[in-house]
Design an enzyme around this catalytic site. Sequence first.
Site, PDB file in Angstrom:
ATOM      1  N   GLU A  33      10.200 -11.997  16.408  1.00  0.00           N
ATOM      2  CA  GLU A  33      11.257 -12.550  15.530  1.00  0.00           C
ATOM      3  C   GLU A  33      11.082 -13.538  17.050  1.00  0.00           C
ATOM      4  O   GLU A  33      10.514 -13.394  18.734  1.00  0.00           O
ATOM      5  CB  GLU A  33      12.299 -12.026  16.380  1.00  0.00           C
ATOM      6  N   SER A  55      20.293  -5.273  12.872  1.00  0.00           N
ATOM      7  CA  SER A  55      18.705  -5.432  13.112  1.00  0.00           C
ATOM      8  C   SER A  55      17.787  -4.757  13.865  1.00  0.00           C
ATOM      9  O   SER A  55      18.572  -3.780  14.631  1.00  0.00           O
ATOM     10  CB  SER A  55      17.943  -7.172  14.183  1.00  0.00           C
ATOM     11  N   SER A  56      16.653  -3.599  14.026  1.00  0.00           N
ATOM     12  CA  SER A  56      16.533  -2.676  14.554  1.00  0.00           C
ATOM     13  C   SER A  56      16.126  -2.799  15.876  1.00  0.00           C
ATOM     14  O   SER A  56      15.005  -4.274  16.074  1.00  0.00           O
ATOM     15  CB  SER A  56      15.244  -1.729  13.804  1.00  0.00           C
ATOM     16  N   ASN A  93      19.779 -11.316  12.323  1.00  0.00           N
ATOM     17  CA  ASN A  93      20.060  -9.794  11.418  1.00  0.00           C
ATOM     18  C   ASN A  93      21.226  -8.687  11.890  1.00  0.00           C
ATOM     19  O   ASN A  93      21.250  -8.871  13.309  1.00  0.00           O
ATOM     20  CB  ASN A  93      18.829  -9.128  11.448  1.00  0.00           C
ATOM     21  N   SER A  99      12.132 -10.305  11.633  1.00  0.00           N
ATOM     22  CA  SER A  99      13.692  -9.769  11.246  1.00  0.00           C
ATOM     23  C   SER A  99      14.446 -10.237  10.127  1.00  0.00           C
ATOM     24  O   SER A  99      13.912 -11.521  10.368  1.00  0.00           O
ATOM     25  CB  SER A  99      14.120  -9.913  12.734  1.00  0.00           C
ATOM     26  N   GLY A 100      15.187  -8.919   9.824  1.00  0.00           N
ATOM     27  CA  GLY A 100      15.880  -9.105   8.877  1.00  0.00           C
ATOM     28  C   GLY A 100      15.434 -10.044   7.470  1.00  0.00           C
ATOM     29  O   GLY A 100      15.909  -9.658   6.526  1.00  0.00           O
ATOM     30  N   THR A 133      14.228  -1.881   6.908  1.00  0.00           N
ATOM     31  CA  THR A 133      14.898  -1.158   7.644  1.00  0.00           C
ATOM     32  C   THR A 133      14.990  -0.602   5.864  1.00  0.00           C
ATOM     33  O   THR A 133      15.074   0.263   6.056  1.00  0.00           O
ATOM     34  CB  THR A 133      16.537  -1.441   8.393  1.00  0.00           C
ATOM     35  N   GLY A 177      10.975  -6.702  13.628  1.00  0.00           N
ATOM     36  CA  GLY A 177      10.438  -7.561  12.922  1.00  0.00           C
ATOM     37  C   GLY A 177       9.674  -9.368  13.270  1.00  0.00           C
ATOM     38  O   GLY A 177      10.600  -8.926  15.185  1.00  0.00           O
TER      39      GLY A 177
HETATM   40  N1  LIG Z   1      16.326  -5.585  -0.986  1.00  0.00           N
HETATM   41  C1  LIG Z   1      18.038  -5.186  -0.320  1.00  0.00           C
HETATM   42  N2  LIG Z   1      19.014  -5.790  -1.866  1.00  0.00           N
HETATM   43  C2  LIG Z   1      20.230  -6.147  -0.521  1.00  0.00           C
HETATM   44  N3  LIG Z   1      20.429  -6.710   0.765  1.00  0.00           N
HETATM   45  C3  LIG Z   1      19.089  -6.460   1.582  1.00  0.00           C
HETATM   46  C4  LIG Z   1      17.984  -5.299   0.868  1.00  0.00           C
HETATM   47  N4  LIG Z   1      17.191  -6.077   1.846  1.00  0.00           N
HETATM   48  C5  LIG Z   1      17.334  -6.565   3.336  1.00  0.00           C
HETATM   49  N5  LIG Z   1      19.395  -6.545   2.919  1.00  0.00           N
HETATM   50  C6  LIG Z   1      19.524  -7.195   3.914  1.00  0.00           C
HETATM   51  O1  LIG Z   1      19.485  -7.806   4.613  1.00  0.00           O
HETATM   52  C7  LIG Z   1      19.914  -6.802   5.609  1.00  0.00           C
HETATM   53  C8  LIG Z   1      18.493  -7.119   6.504  1.00  0.00           C
HETATM   54  O2  LIG Z   1      17.693  -5.960   6.308  1.00  0.00           O
HETATM   55  P1  LIG Z   1      17.403  -5.321   7.233  1.00  0.00           P
HETATM   56  O3  LIG Z   1      17.536  -4.394   8.800  1.00  0.00           O
HETATM   57  O4  LIG Z   1      16.536  -4.065   6.818  1.00  0.00           O
HETATM   58  O5  LIG Z   1      16.374  -6.274   7.611  1.00  0.00           O
HETATM   59  P2  LIG Z   1      14.295  -5.336   9.030  1.00  0.00           P
HETATM   60  O6  LIG Z   1      13.845  -6.514   7.575  1.00  0.00           O
HETATM   61  O7  LIG Z   1      14.886  -4.245   9.271  1.00  0.00           O
HETATM   62  O8  LIG Z   1      14.979  -6.763   9.751  1.00  0.00           O
HETATM   63  P3  LIG Z   1      15.272  -6.046  11.789  1.00  0.00           P
HETATM   64  O9  LIG Z   1      13.354  -6.728  11.949  1.00  0.00           O
HETATM   65  O10 LIG Z   1      15.536  -7.485  12.562  1.00  0.00           O
HETATM   66  O11 LIG Z   1      15.051  -5.056  11.996  1.00  0.00           O
HETATM   67  C9  LIG Z   1      20.536  -5.897   5.482  1.00  0.00           C
HETATM   68  O12 LIG Z   1      21.381  -5.450   6.680  1.00  0.00           O
HETATM   69  C10 LIG Z   1      21.041  -6.214   4.581  1.00  0.00           C
HETATM   70  O13 LIG Z   1      21.796  -6.857   4.033  1.00  0.00           O
HETATM   71 MG   LIG Z   2      15.146  -3.604  10.688  1.00  0.00          MG
END
Ligand SMILES: Nc1ncnc2c1ncn2[C@@H]1O[C@H](COP(=O)(O)OP(=O)(O)OP(=O)(O)O)[C@@H](O)[C@H]1O
Ligand SMILES: [Mg+2]
Length: 1078
Positions: free
Chosen positions: A392, A163-164, A160, A110-111, A115, A390
């Site tokens: 967690e 977070s999804s 996050n 997660s994070g 996404t 993700g």
């Molecule tokens: N390529 C990137 N460039 C800039 N910031 C990013 C990038 N990828 C992620 N982030 C930052 O990290 C944060 C978390 O990313 P994201 O929501 O994609 O995580 P996740 O893997 O989907 O988590 P979860 O499993 O909780 O959904 C985003 O809100 C963003 O601020």
């Molecule tokens: Mg996500």
Amino acid sequence: MPKSEVKTSLLDNMIGVGDSVLLEPLTEDTFLENLKNRFDHSEIYTYIGSVVISVNPYRHLPIYTPEKVEEYRNRNFYELSPHIYALADEAYRSLRDQDKDQCILITGESGAGKTEASKLVMSYVAAVCGKGAEVNQVKEQLLQSNPVLEAFGNAKTMRNDNSSRFGKYMDIEFDFKGDPLGGVISNYLLEKSRVVKQPRGERNFHIFYQLLSGGSEDLLKQLKLEREFNQYNYLGLDSAKVNGVDDAANFRTVKNAMQIVGFMDDEVELVLEVVAAVLKLGNIEFKPESRVNGLDESRIQDKNELKEICELLGQDQAVLERAFSFRTVEAKQEKVSTTLNVAQAYYARDALAKNLYNRLFTWLVNRINESIKAQSKVRKKVMGVLDIYGFEIFENNSFEQFIINYCNEKLQQIFIELTLKEEQEEYIKEGIEWTHIEYFNNAIICELIENNTNGILAMLDEECLRPGTVTDETFLEKLNQVCAVHERFESRMSKSSRFLNDTTLPHNCFRIQHYAGKVMYHVEGFVDKNNDLLYRDLSQAMWKTNHVLVKSLFPEGNPVKMSLKRPPTAGSQFKASVATLMKNLQTKNPNYIRCIKPNDQKAPHIFAEALVRHQVRYLGLMENVRVRRAGYAFKQPYESCLERYKMLCSQTWPHWRQGSRDGVKVLLTELQIPPEEFSYGRSKIFIRNPRTLFELEDLRKRRLEDLATLIQKIYRGWKCRTNFLLMKKSQIIISAWTKRHFQRKKYLQLKNVTLIIQSYIRGWKARKLLRELKHQKRCEESATTIAAYWRGFQVRREYRKFFRANAGRKIYEFTIQRIMQKYFLEMKKKLPSMSPTEKTWPPRPYFFLDDTHTELKRIFHLWRCKKYRDQFTEQKKAIFEEKLEASELFKDKKALYTNSVQQPFQGDYLEISKNPKYQKLNGAVEEKIVLADVVNKINRANGKVAPRIFLLTQSNFILADQKSGQIKSTIPVMDITSVSVSKQTDGLFAVHLKEGSTAAAKGDFLFTSDRLIEIITKLYRTIFFKTNQKINVEINNEFLVQFNQDKVCVKFIQGAQKNGNLPTCKRKNNRLLEVTVP
Ligand SMILES: Nc1ncnc2c1ncn2[C@@H]1O[C@H](COP(=O)(O)OP(=O)(O)OP(=O)(O)O)[C@@H](O)[C@H]1O
Ligand SMILES: [Mg+2]
């Protein structure tokens, strides 16, 4: 060269190593060092072969610009520096060009950025695939589904901020051209417990905060909401605001996105009403109420909130109130209603809120699917993008985390299956000598959870379905019985004494050693959550609402469709859907993005090595690298290898006509690369040492510079030649056109001329015809005209007398006639005497009668003369004829003539018949006497005169003696040749005789007579009547006469006369006889 054309190879300007396979030496430390080095230089992407490692930068990087999209478009994977776009491009092109369904598997805790990565992939594909109004709409709808689902399915967690809280798998469908047609979204188990309760420091789903912050006053009023978060029990208060997140703006974005995706305004309204109702449900509070029968009852403290909810949902308040107070259980056709105590009432309330929200979320996904589904029925190619929650670990991990981590476990397994296994199998397939690389296979953990007979999920289900008292504790007990021996399962109550002393493990917990770490789960709520039951009273109450959406969300509330069958448990449902997903993913070509979270602070520039090391370990990245380079650091299909390095060998450059494997062999041999450095697979070349690859790259770089010069040279030549050819072509075209133009002109001229000639001929023919026709017509007309004129003429002639027009002429003619009449009458009166000698003539009365007058005068004169002549007797006529003859012979020739005019020509002066003296003579003359007179004969010899009778008959003239009448000589008139006289008044004349005639013996005669004119005239006429010849009458004052043989000239001279008028002749000599005349 445009910016996008700049070619930066994976191996060019590299920070660290772009592809970890090339790391030298390869250890966990060097691997991490490389990641850190690149991360510090904002290079967040690194490859392990075709796998992309993405380290979350937690800041905005300028590497997602449209220019970058163009740069990576249609480029080979290793051609440019590592980027998520390279993976997206590879996947898209493979889908479009090789007709392979693709899936993008994004994993990480997660994070870590899953996404974000999924959105980047989608946006890249949207940017490079087909264009057009329809396609663009599809793209927009697909992209805009993200903000909607994120608003309802994402929340701020400790790990996050976005977070999804649900799993999402999206299939994007393309047609054969690679144009997007639509998509299908599958969602996996929303973490609905968050609706009613959030761990400390976390938030509820974004939509609640967005609605309260961004909704207009009117909207809030309509939804019966207050703007303050603290008004609502369901909203975690300690972290209501998230840094850097503008809920109000996001609300607008979500509304806009809903509109783009295709939500109707009233649909949005319905959705928000449900959201508001859920929020307000949390504010319903219950207070205990003891009944007489000793049963605990609950009662709603403040019914205002309930009332408003009922208003919002179009619900009968009593129905809902009853549903919160009673529970009806139906068993064996028996309905048993029991009251709910306060705890049960709260449970019912929360269950309703969770269910309502969860069902709303599922409805949203279905509604979006309806909008974005592909319209056409053509064969589709699919690109699946998997973005799940993700892995967690929370302080208090419950059923949801268990499910989420199980899902991640499954994904890790598929990665292991397809990457580590596949990679190793490839070496075997390629015939390369291969020693197996060990890696951790998490299949054992998956087994622990999902095994149908003794898996945790199976146990849970068994426990839920078991009759009797079922609690979370009984469930844990069961686990302890079944799973205690499992090496990945830990529990204090386990029979195995291993964990009895582990105080970190509470008694109501069990722990699983996941691939990514140990997670301790509290069993509390497992049974309930797995059962996922909603009291029937509540679902029936919901079905009874007038709210269209809510009604549709609770179909089981319809008494008609009521069933006593238990619905499948949440766990088994999830297991089944994950199994389906895995199966689905295995049919597609996988593309991996492995997201790494660099720190727990969600902060940029921090690379927490321990954290990353942990992730690198559990993600099995080292094994991944090792497998890729065990023995061989780099592999490449022969074609690509030859293509990249063929310029290094004269035999392979520029074209290698044989197999690429042979080509690579020739190439490597010529470059004298030690044979132990490479191995020939069936379709790929395997390079053992990265150094060899770099060496090759260095050689290539140097060779490229030479080639650049060559290309430049050839290009310039080509350009000149192309230009020349173009000019030549143009010239040919121009000349062709010119020729055409002239030919055309000539043709047109000819055509024109022909046409002119043709038209002239036609004209000529036509005119001829016209002339003929005209002539014919004229003839006809003429005939008609003539006929008309003729008839007219006839008619006019007949009627002329009646014409007034002729009056003038008539009058004129009449007048003329009258004038003429008068003229003639007057002339009659004025006529002169009838004497032909009369000269007078009356004057003309009119000028115009001048000619007539003269003519009339002439005619009158002629008539007068005729009249005069008509009076004459024959005798007198003869006399006049003689007179006329005399005039013709002598007038104006001889002077004597004038005297003779008065004298009548009597002829017979002597009347010899009556005179007895001349009886004899008379007897001798037989013929009629023409003339008888006495003349004087001149003696030829002396000129003396003697009288003689001159008698002329019709054929002779006779000379006789005057006294006796004795005939002296008879001379036939035929013998007379001529007569000569003078011009004077004398009467002398000579009669010339024909020479040789008898009468001429003595010569010509000379006579004188007063009647000379008459004598000669009669002689002349007699000879003419006799001989029909006119004798010559010579009138001259000198002439010759023949005397005997002598020619004597008779010459007249003027002189005094002795004897009257008689001439005096005197013979001067033989030759001359002089005659004197007065
Ligand atoms: N390529 C990137 N460039 C800039 N910031 C990013 C990038 N990828 C992620 N982030 C930052 O990290 C944060 C978390 O990313 P994201 O929501 O994609 O995580 P996740 O893997 O989907 O988590 P979860 O499993 O909780 O959904 C985003 O809100 C963003 O601020
Ligand atoms: Mg996500």
